[in-house]
Motif scaffolding. Structure first.
Motif, PDB file in Angstrom:
ATOM      1  N   LEU A  22       0.828  -1.208   0.000  1.00 56.72           N
ATOM      2  CA  LEU A  22       0.000   0.000   0.000  1.00 56.72           C
ATOM      3  C   LEU A  22       0.861   1.256   0.000  1.00 56.72           C
ATOM      4  CD1 LEU A  22      -2.942  -0.848   2.442  1.00 56.72           C
ATOM      5  CD2 LEU A  22      -2.709  -1.347   0.001  1.00 56.72           C
ATOM      6  N   VAL A  23       1.956   1.238   0.767  1.00 57.63           N
ATOM      7  CA  VAL A  23       2.857   2.397   0.792  1.00 57.63           C
ATOM      8  C   VAL A  23       3.490   2.602  -0.583  1.00 57.63           C
ATOM      9  CG1 VAL A  23       4.996   3.316   1.780  1.00 57.63           C
ATOM     10  CG2 VAL A  23       3.306   2.215   3.260  1.00 57.63           C
ATOM     11  N   LEU A  24       3.899   1.517  -1.213  1.00 62.32           N
ATOM     12  CA  LEU A  24       4.476   1.627  -2.558  1.00 62.32           C
ATOM     13  C   LEU A  24       3.459   2.169  -3.548  1.00 62.32           C
ATOM     14  CD1 LEU A  24       6.454  -1.739  -2.730  1.00 62.32           C
ATOM     15  CD2 LEU A  24       7.425   0.553  -2.613  1.00 62.32           C
ATOM     16  N   ARG A  25       2.209   1.697  -3.437  1.00 59.62           N
ATOM     17  CA  ARG A  25       1.185   2.187  -4.381  1.00 59.62           C
ATOM     18  C   ARG A  25       0.937   3.675  -4.162  1.00 59.62           C
ATOM     19  NH1 ARG A  25       1.359   0.902  -8.703  1.00 59.62           N
ATOM     20  NH2 ARG A  25      -0.310   1.540 -10.092  1.00 59.62           N
ATOM     21  N   ALA A  26       0.903   4.080  -2.910  1.00 54.38           N
ATOM     22  CA  ALA A  26       0.705   5.498  -2.615  1.00 54.38           C
ATOM     23  C   ALA A  26       1.854   6.330  -3.179  1.00 54.38           C
ATOM     24  CB  ALA A  26       0.594   5.700  -1.103  1.00 54.38           C
ATOM     25  N   ASN A  27       3.081   5.808  -3.080  1.00 53.94           N
ATOM     26  CA  ASN A  27       4.225   6.577  -3.572  1.00 53.94           C
ATOM     27  C   ASN A  27       4.208   6.701  -5.089  1.00 53.94           C
ATOM     28  OD1 ASN A  27       6.739   7.942  -2.760  1.00 53.94           O
ATOM     29  ND2 ASN A  27       7.718   6.406  -4.054  1.00 53.94           N
ATOM     30  N   THR A  28       3.795   5.645  -5.783  1.00 54.32           N
ATOM     31  CA  THR A  28       3.715   5.752  -7.243  1.00 54.32           C
ATOM     32  C   THR A  28       2.633   6.752  -7.651  1.00 54.32           C
ATOM     33  OG1 THR A  28       2.170   3.884  -7.455  1.00 54.32           O
ATOM     34  CG2 THR A  28       4.520   3.385  -7.553  1.00 54.32           C
ATOM     35  N   MET A  29       1.523   6.769  -6.926  1.00 55.01           N
ATOM     36  CA  MET A  29       0.483   7.754  -7.204  1.00 55.01           C
ATOM     37  C   MET A  29       0.979   9.168  -6.935  1.00 55.01           C
ATOM     38  SD  MET A  29      -2.887   5.913  -5.612  1.00 55.01           S
ATOM     39  CE  MET A  29      -3.627   4.447  -6.364  1.00 55.01           C
ATOM     40  N   ALA A  30       1.868   9.315  -5.934  1.00 52.05           N
ATOM     41  CA  ALA A  30       2.377  10.636  -5.565  1.00 52.05           C
ATOM     42  C   ALA A  30       3.185  11.279  -6.681  1.00 52.05           C
ATOM     43  CB  ALA A  30       3.222  10.533  -4.298  1.00 52.05           C
ATOM     44  N   SER A  47       3.073  -2.947  -7.492  1.00 52.06           N
ATOM     45  CA  SER A  47       3.401  -2.632  -6.106  1.00 52.06           C
ATOM     46  C   SER A  47       3.401  -3.865  -5.211  1.00 52.06           C
ATOM     47  CB  SER A  47       2.440  -1.584  -5.557  1.00 52.06           C
ATOM     48  OG  SER A  47       2.549  -0.372  -6.289  1.00 52.06           O
ATOM     49  N   VAL A  48       2.462  -4.774  -5.404  1.00 52.00           N
ATOM     50  CA  VAL A  48       2.452  -6.007  -4.612  1.00 52.00           C
ATOM     51  C   VAL A  48       3.666  -6.853  -4.951  1.00 52.00           C
ATOM     52  CG1 VAL A  48       1.218  -8.156  -4.138  1.00 52.00           C
ATOM     53  CG2 VAL A  48      -0.049  -6.012  -4.334  1.00 52.00           C
ATOM     54  N   LEU A  49       3.925  -7.001  -6.239  1.00 55.13           N
ATOM     55  CA  LEU A  49       5.093  -7.767  -6.672  1.00 55.13           C
ATOM     56  C   LEU A  49       6.373  -7.152  -6.105  1.00 55.13           C
ATOM     57  CD1 LEU A  49       6.165 -10.071  -8.488  1.00 55.13           C
ATOM     58  CD2 LEU A  49       6.299  -8.386 -10.342  1.00 55.13           C
ATOM     59  N   THR A  50       6.476  -5.830  -6.149  1.00 57.70           N
ATOM     60  CA  THR A  50       7.661  -5.150  -5.640  1.00 57.70           C
ATOM     61  C   THR A  50       7.798  -5.328  -4.137  1.00 57.70           C
ATOM     62  OG1 THR A  50       7.483  -3.518  -7.415  1.00 57.70           O
ATOM     63  CG2 THR A  50       8.873  -2.937  -5.546  1.00 57.70           C
ATOM     64  N   ALA A  51       6.684  -5.256  -3.417  1.00 59.44           N
ATOM     65  CA  ALA A  51       6.729  -5.451  -1.966  1.00 59.44           C
ATOM     66  C   ALA A  51       7.187  -6.864  -1.620  1.00 59.44           C
ATOM     67  CB  ALA A  51       5.360  -5.173  -1.354  1.00 59.44           C
ATOM     68  N   ARG A  52       6.669  -7.842  -2.341  1.00 58.80           N
ATOM     69  CA  ARG A  52       7.080  -9.226  -2.083  1.00 58.80           C
ATOM     70  C   ARG A  52       8.548  -9.445  -2.451  1.00 58.80           C
ATOM     71  NH1 ARG A  52       3.404 -14.194  -3.217  1.00 58.80           N
ATOM     72  NH2 ARG A  52       4.597 -14.802  -1.379  1.00 58.80           N
ATOM     73  N   TYR A  53       8.979  -8.812  -3.512  1.00 55.71           N
ATOM     74  CA  TYR A  53      10.378  -8.932  -3.930  1.00 55.71           C
ATOM     75  C   TYR A  53      11.291  -8.296  -2.887  1.00 55.71           C
ATOM     76  CZ  TYR A  53      14.263  -8.938  -7.355  1.00 55.71           C
ATOM     77  OH  TYR A  53      15.437  -9.148  -8.018  1.00 55.71           O
ATOM     78  N   ALA A  54      10.893  -7.128  -2.375  1.00 53.36           N
ATOM     79  CA  ALA A  54      11.692  -6.477  -1.333  1.00 53.36           C
ATOM     80  C   ALA A  54      11.822  -7.383  -0.114  1.00 53.36           C
ATOM     81  CB  ALA A  54      11.060  -5.136  -0.943  1.00 53.36           C
ATOM     82  N   ASP A  55      10.723  -8.007   0.281  1.00 52.40           N
ATOM     83  CA  ASP A  55      10.754  -8.925   1.416  1.00 52.40           C
ATOM     84  C   ASP A  55      11.685 -10.103   1.131  1.00 52.40           C
ATOM     85  OD1 ASP A  55       9.797 -10.014   3.969  1.00 52.40           O
ATOM     86  OD2 ASP A  55       8.717 -11.467   2.748  1.00 52.40           O
ATOM     87  N   ALA A  56      11.635 -10.638  -0.080  1.00 53.37           N
ATOM     88  CA  ALA A  56      12.488 -11.773  -0.446  1.00 53.37           C
ATOM     89  C   ALA A  56      13.964 -11.376  -0.451  1.00 53.37           C
ATOM     90  CB  ALA A  56      12.081 -12.315  -1.810  1.00 53.37           C
ATOM     91  N   ILE A  57      14.254 -10.179  -0.930  1.00 51.06           N
ATOM     92  CA  ILE A  57      15.646  -9.698  -0.928  1.00 51.06           C
ATOM     93  C   ILE A  57      16.147  -9.577   0.506  1.00 51.06           C
ATOM     94  CG2 ILE A  57      17.135  -7.734  -1.501  1.00 51.06           C
ATOM     95  CD1 ILE A  57      15.083  -7.190  -3.829  1.00 51.06           C
ATOM     96  N   ASP A  58      15.313  -9.016   1.357  1.00 49.35           N
ATOM     97  CA  ASP A  58      15.675  -8.864   2.766  1.00 49.35           C
ATOM     98  C   ASP A  58      15.916 -10.229   3.403  1.00 49.35           C
ATOM     99  OD1 ASP A  58      15.861  -7.009   5.122  1.00 49.35           O
ATOM    100  OD2 ASP A  58      14.209  -8.262   5.816  1.00 49.35           O
ATOM    101  N   ARG A 105      18.177  -4.775  -5.197  1.00 47.82           N
ATOM    102  CA  ARG A 105      17.816  -3.603  -4.394  1.00 47.82           C
ATOM    103  C   ARG A 105      17.661  -2.374  -5.275  1.00 47.82           C
ATOM    104  NH1 ARG A 105      22.142  -5.904  -1.245  1.00 47.82           N
ATOM    105  NH2 ARG A 105      21.261  -7.162   0.450  1.00 47.82           N
ATOM    106  N   GLU A 106      18.546  -2.224  -6.241  1.00 45.29           N
ATOM    107  CA  GLU A 106      18.435  -1.092  -7.167  1.00 45.29           C
ATOM    108  C   GLU A 106      17.135  -1.161  -7.956  1.00 45.29           C
ATOM    109  OE1 GLU A 106      21.888  -1.317  -9.610  1.00 45.29           O
ATOM    110  OE2 GLU A 106      23.279  -0.730  -8.015  1.00 45.29           O
ATOM    111  N   THR A 107      16.764  -2.350  -8.401  1.00 44.84           N
ATOM    112  CA  THR A 107      15.526  -2.514  -9.158  1.00 44.84           C
ATOM    113  C   THR A 107      14.311  -2.154  -8.315  1.00 44.84           C
ATOM    114  OG1 THR A 107      16.463  -4.221 -10.586  1.00 44.84           O
ATOM    115  CG2 THR A 107      14.068  -4.202 -10.356  1.00 44.84           C
ATOM    116  N   VAL A 108      14.287  -2.602  -7.075  1.00 44.72           N
ATOM    117  CA  VAL A 108      13.155  -2.322  -6.194  1.00 44.72           C
ATOM    118  C   VAL A 108      13.022  -0.821  -5.948  1.00 44.72           C
ATOM    119  CG1 VAL A 108      12.358  -2.534  -3.804  1.00 44.72           C
ATOM    120  CG2 VAL A 108      13.008  -4.568  -5.086  1.00 44.72           C
ATOM    121  N   VAL A 109      14.124  -0.157  -5.692  1.00 45.02           N
ATOM    122  CA  VAL A 109      14.063   1.290  -5.446  1.00 45.02           C
ATOM    123  C   VAL A 109      13.577   2.025  -6.695  1.00 45.02           C
ATOM    124  CG1 VAL A 109      15.465   3.331  -4.973  1.00 45.02           C
ATOM    125  CG2 VAL A 109      15.788   1.256  -3.619  1.00 45.02           C
TER     126      VAL A 109
END
Length: 560
Positions: A133-141, A232-243, A339-343
């Motif tokens: 949700l935070v990622l989606r809000a940021n893309t909308m911003a 955004s969901v895919l990116t959030a899951r990818y960020a979690d997997a990277i972590d 990490r670069e891709t996610v950012v």
């Protein structure tokens, strides 16, 4: 073969259970993380803090609010002037040529969410749903989707209140996060998709009411598609997997140090000169970290090997030992790129259509494919292959510890009591081996398995969410495989400690051994091993080895 006495093992048990561990940071943070979104500056440290925080406070930056409002006004003028726009005044998918009347456009937004909320399967973890949700809000911003700032405010009010929509993980084809985000959208507008709040699943309206938020929210023309059509969901899951992959890397490094010391390995494979000649910085760093873990070791020396019964020089160890810096270096490189891709993805407009200001004045809609997750999907496939390979390497090293020949004299099966009467840890390693073909099968790249849908309108799909599900499952399996590795490595240390006498372990190895022994006691006579495996797995999953590995990286050998 080295034959420790039962008395010696009892002494080890006492010492191990009283040794202070190196400590480990819990993945979760008790601090409230404060974030301001402007669509352009969401960085990796902030993403991980949002992922792990108990609570967050996120708001829209004033400049982004102004830009969004201006774009929204321009979009409405463009539509009012007669431009036909996908998802605004035209229907979706195979029905894209069907116009929507002015009266239908608001109702259409609700129906888009209802029709697309067809996902099934396990729900996303609440912290991953929140990050999405935070990622989606940021893309909308960024102000290129034409939605109102009030939509972002609604998203963030739910996030700040600790409300996480229940978002099924099965359904997305990597062509936008249609199904999971549609479920989130239903919760956002107060319809019947449930949410999680304070650890309980409740109806969306109940949670909104308890948080003193309006129970309903009306999407206006053109707002449903930007909510669901993106990555955004895919990116959030990818960020979690990277972590998680980073913590797995620490756990492997910890287990590898235990293996090296238990087998009194040669140190030449980690010589910085060798790795500098390969000219891969991440590989050089991996070798440096291994050297730092065993810094000060007296076991991995000619004296240590002689004391344990090796009359002749070792010359060199097996390929798995010598190639480990290369394998870890490749994984480090992949994670850096990831990490670069996610950012980049977190600060991009991932939707269709987008709206841009014309140089000469006014606004225009542009239809495209910015929801496509091909880049992330193929990266996920690559990371999954390396995670599977790390599992193969870990399981193989564990297996070597069980064999007196390949462990250079450790008791068969790492039995703590009389060998034969005791079977030791062989079945724990067999259990890890059983996970390896599952990991290899799940590492099949889903990005090569596109399927056409929707009457050929969506005729190529990245299948990135299928790739992500495979990676997440393999990370779960890897936790167990690595748990077995550290458990067996610690047992190997304890079985040989009496023979090694006053010789010291490396600083990092000793710290890691202490972490293991805080939770898992040495094996003397055979016992029920499932609880031990589960405790060791929890150490990996909880990131218990990150602190001792990081601490070792600051010792005197780290600069060598």
């Amino acid at each position: 073969m080295l034959k420790p006495t039962r008395l010696a093992l009892a002494a080890v048990l006492l010492a191990a259970t009283t040794q202070v561990a190196g400590g480990a940071p819990a993945p979760a943070s008790s601090e409230t993380v404060t974030v301001q979104l402007d669509g352009d500056h969401l960085d990796w440290p902030t993403l991980t803090r949002v992922l792990h925080a108990d609570s967050v406070s996120v708001r829209l930056a004033p400049g982004a609010r102004q830009k969004m409002a201006a774009t929204r006004a321009g979009a409405l003028r463009t539509v009012a002037a007669g431009e036909r726009v996908y998802g605004w005044n035209q229907a979706l998918g195979p029905n894209k040529d069907r116009p929507l009347t002015t009266d239908e456009q608001v109702e259409f937004q609700k129906r888009v969410l209802r029709s697309h909320a067809a996902g099934t399967g396990p729900a996303l973890p609440p912290n991953v749903a929140r990050l999405a949700l935070v990622l989606r809000a940021n893309t909308m911003a960024r102000g290129a989707m034409g939605v109102r700032p009030e939509l972002v405010d609604r998203l963030l009010s739910m996030v700040n209140a600790g409300i996480a929509p229940v978002m099924p993980e099965i359904g997305s084809l990597g062509t936008g996060d249609l199904q999971p985000m549609a479920a989130a959208g239903l919760s956002l507008i107060g319809e019947d998709n449930p949410v999680l709040r304070d650890g309980r699943q409740v109806a969306a309206r109940m949670a909104l009411r308890a948080a003193k938020l309006p129970e309903t929210f009306t999407l206006e023309a053109g707002e449903a598609l930007p909510l669901i059509s993106g990555s955004s969901v895919l990116t959030a899951r990818y960020a979690d997997a990277i972590d998680r992959s980073g913590r797995a890397l620490d756990s492997f490094t910890a287990g590898f140090a235990l293996f090296l010391e238990a087998t009194r390995a040669e140190q030449g494979a980690f010589d910085p000169r060798t790795h500098e000649e390969r000219r891969i910085p991440e590989e050089t760093e991996a070798a440096r970290q291994i050297r730092a873990m065993v810094c000060g070791t007296q076991w991995m020396t000619d004296d240590g090997r002689r004391r344990s019964g090796e009359a002749d020089p070792r010359i060199q160890d097996a390929t798995s030992v010598r190639a480990t810096p290369h394998i870890l270096g490749a994984l480090r490189q992949t994670l850096g790129t990831a990490r670069e891709t996610v950012v980049r993805e977190a600060n991009a407009s991932t939707s269709n259509p987008l709206i841009f200001e014309r140089p000469g004045g006014g606004y225009e809609f542009v239809m495209g494919g910015n929801w496509d997750g091909a880049r992330i999907g193929h990266e996920i496939d690559s990371l999954n292959a390396q995670i599977a390979d790390l599992g193969v390497l870990s399981e193989g090293l564990s297996g070597r510890l069980l064999d007196p020949k390949w462990s250079y004299g450790l008791p068969s099966n790492l039995a703590g009591g009389p060998v034969g009467l005791n079977s030791g840890m062989v079945q724990a390693q067999s259990m890890a081996a059983a996970l390896i073909p599952e990991m290899q099968a799940a590492a099949t790249p889903a990005g090569t398995l596109s399927r056409p849908v929707k009457g050929g309108q969506e005729d190529h799909n990245t299948m990135a969410m299928a790739s992500m599900r495979g990676l997440a499952a393999n990370l779960d399996r890897l936790d167990t495989v690595l748990g077995v590795q550290v458990m067996l490595g610690a047992q190997g240390i304890d079985l040989i400690r009496g023979t090694m006498g006053p010789l010291r372990l490396g600083e990092g190895t000793a710290a890691v051994h202490g972490v293991v022994r805080q939770r898992v006691t040495p094996l003397v006579d055979d016992r029920h091993l499932t609880p031990d495996v589960e405790k060791a797995t929890a150490l990996v999953r909880d990131g218990a080895f990150t602190a001792p590995v990081a601490s070792a990286g600051r010792n005197s050998c780290a600069a060598a």
